[in-house]
Design a protein around this motif. Structure first.
Motif, PDB file in Angstrom:
ATOM      1  N   HIS A 190       0.828  -1.204   0.000  1.00 41.20           N
ATOM      2  CA  HIS A 190       0.000   0.000   0.000  1.00 41.20           C
ATOM      3  C   HIS A 190       0.863   1.256   0.000  1.00 41.20           C
ATOM      4  N   ASN A 221      -0.903   4.618  -0.799  1.00 38.37           N
ATOM      5  CA  ASN A 221      -1.760   5.186   0.246  1.00 38.37           C
ATOM      6  C   ASN A 221      -0.958   5.702   1.429  1.00 38.37           C
ATOM      7  N   SER A 254      -0.174   9.716   1.962  1.00 37.65           N
ATOM      8  CA  SER A 254      -0.609  10.458   3.151  1.00 37.65           C
ATOM      9  C   SER A 254       0.524  11.327   3.696  1.00 37.65           C
ATOM     10  N   THR A 272      -0.559  -0.185   6.663  1.00 43.54           N
ATOM     11  CA  THR A 272      -1.404   1.001   6.447  1.00 43.54           C
ATOM     12  C   THR A 272      -1.742   1.710   7.756  1.00 43.54           C
ATOM     13  N   THR A 307      -6.320  12.055   3.948  1.00 46.01           N
ATOM     14  CA  THR A 307      -5.622  10.857   4.422  1.00 46.01           C
ATOM     15  C   THR A 307      -6.638   9.787   4.831  1.00 46.01           C
ATOM     16  N   LEU A 331      -7.456   8.039   1.682  1.00 41.59           N
ATOM     17  CA  LEU A 331      -6.363   7.135   1.286  1.00 41.59           C
ATOM     18  C   LEU A 331      -6.320   5.894   2.177  1.00 41.59           C
ATOM     19  N   TRP A 332      -6.777   6.032   3.412  1.00 44.00           N
ATOM     20  CA  TRP A 332      -6.787   4.919   4.356  1.00 44.00           C
ATOM     21  C   TRP A 332      -8.041   4.062   4.149  1.00 44.00           C
ATOM     22  N   LYS A 380      -9.835   3.504   1.414  1.00 36.60           N
ATOM     23  CA  LYS A 380      -9.912   2.686   0.189  1.00 36.60           C
ATOM     24  C   LYS A 380      -9.357   1.270   0.399  1.00 36.60           C
ATOM     25  N   TRP A 396     -13.351   4.967  -1.029  1.00 42.11           N
ATOM     26  CA  TRP A 396     -12.656   6.229  -0.780  1.00 42.11           C
ATOM     27  C   TRP A 396     -13.481   7.094   0.162  1.00 42.11           C
TER      28      TRP A 396
END
Lengths: 53, 148, 241
Positions: A12, A15, A19, C51, C108, C111-112, C114, C120
């Motif tokens: 990832h 992502n 961020s 993540t 953010t 982005l987290w 998804k 999204w």
């Protein structure tokens, strides 16, 4: 530590690094723009002060 | 900008902003104030029929079955009181797991089966490294053993 | 009163100048510490894997978005009651950075969301109320800049800020009051945080770092706007920058 693994972020990368890049850009602009204006003001005042005295 | 133009643009902005905010609030707090219904809600007839809505609960253990083509999947959503069978065709999110929270969007069929067109995984509030999780499970096992 | 003395630009300006290097240095140090712990030391989460590192940006940014709004609304109330000019300087200096943190939290979060949730964006109560917070910031900024008379601008802005305060408890309790896709609160809980210390430490350090960063930016912007407003004042010309 394995750097390729570190940058891959468990698949990832977009992502996670996205961020962090967003944070860098948004917070960077928030410090850079005010600081630029502030420094210009300080410079101007210092010049006025020197010519006055 | 002339003061009058400024005033007009301000009023336009204010009207636009206020209507956008009101619309958003109405949108959320009328139809989506309940983001999902539980299987118990459905059995009590609280969920809308023949209309797209969201069903939320836990993916029942050992209920996930992948079809031969790999894309179709079926599983049971439970709130520990009632169960609903769900079928879905598509890619599942990373956190979709048995025993984990899930929110599926779709329609309830006549057969009582839920046909989902979107599957969202619901995460819980716990964060820990895998070792801590393993240690917790180990502790739970040793605590449970004497009871047997 | 000492507070009212330092609320005068003449005294606040040099005081802010003395504090600024300290806050700036501490902000840089804590950001470095937070990044190091968050990216290199903190383990991956047992469910989310790597993540989870998005949390070290997302959660402090979301906290800041609410914290800055609360500070602005508090200053607005003080300004309305005691008519202190400095509160408006503080509020206008805070607005853009508050909006920035809100935007950062939303982006953010997207982005987290998804990879973890599978979307999204969803219109659940938490995400929607945070989006409304962004509109409140933007609404305040456009309202304040659209009114030419500074006193009327600050009064109208203050009233908007105070009305919008209702959104703060809505954001915080949205995950309890309604069924949301967003997970429940992990840190500010009566029964203690639900995050392992190895993940909680970088999170809290980043939260402190963002606060120090905010104070530094606000001090710079307040000094800037005092220079704009008081360019002709005697104290400034005597004192120099």
């Amino acid at each position: 530590m394995n750097w390729a693994e570190f940058f891959n972020m468990g698949g990832h990368a977009f992502n996670v690094w996205g961020s962090y890049i967003l944070a860098f850009v948004i917070l960077g602009l928030n410090i850079w723009l005010p600081l630029r204006k502030y420094r210009a003001q300080q410079r101007k005042i210092r010049q006025q002060h020197e010519t006055a005295s | 900008m002339k003061p009058r133009h400024k005033k007009i643009s301000f009023i336009a902005l204010a009207v636009f902003g206020l209507s956008a905010v009101t619309l958003l609030i109405l949108n959320t707090f009328s139809s989506n104030i309940v983001f999902f219904h539980s299987p118990t809600d459905i059995s009590e007839g609280k969920a809308p029929i023949n209309q797209t809505f969201r069903l939320g609960g836990m993916v029942k253990d050992n209920s996930v079955k992948h079809n031969k083509d790999g894309l179709k999947v079926s599983f049971t959503v439970t709130d520990t009181i009632k169960d609903i069978n769900v079928t879905y065709k598509g890619i599942l999110p990373d956190l979709f797991r048995e025993g984990q929270g899930v929110v599926v969007q779709g329609k309830l069929l006549q057969t009582g089966e839920f046909k989902a067109d979107q599957v969202l995984a619901k995460h819980d509030e716990n964060y820990m490294p895998p070792e801590a999780k393993a240690a917790m499970e180990q502790a739970a096992r040793t605590l449970l053993l004497p009871k047997k | 009163m000492i507070f009212q003395k330092y609320a005068a630009p003449k005294y606040f300006y040099p005081l802010a100048g003395k504090c600024l290097p300290w806050f700036g240095t501490l902000a840089i140090l804590t950001i470095c510490a937070g990044l190091y712990l968050g990216l290199f030391v903190a383990p991956p989460d047992y469910q989310q894997g790597e993540t989870v590192r998005i949390m070290f940006i997302h959660v402090p940014a979301a906290w800041m978005s609410m914290f800055i709004y609360a500070m602005m609304a508090g200053a607005a109330a003080i300004g309305l009651v005691w008519k202190i000019k400095l509160t408006d300087t503080f509020i206008t200096a805070s607005a853009a950075i508050g909006a920035s943190f809100t935007l950062l939290a939303l982006l953010t979060g997207s982005l987290w969301g998804k990879p973890m949730w599978g979307a999204w964006w969803v219109w659940d109560a938490r995400l929607t109320s945070e989006l409304i917070l962004l509109f409140l910031y933007l609404g305040f900024m456009s309202l304040h800049s659209a009114i030419d008379d500074p006193r009327r601008a600050s009064r109208a802005g203050a009233i908007l800020l105070l009305i919008g305060v209702i959104n703060l408890p809505v954001i915080h309790y949205s995950v309890e009051w309604w069924n949301t896709l967003h997970q429940p609160t992990s840190v500010a809980r009566i029964d203690g945080p639900r995050i392992h210390s190895s993940i909680l430490t970088p999170l809290l350090i980043m939260a402190v770092a963002f606060k120090l960063f905010y104070v530094s930016v606000v001090l710079i912007r307040m000094r800037s706007s005092i220079l704009d407003n008081e360019a002709d004042s005697r104290w400034l010309q005597e004192q120099g920058a």
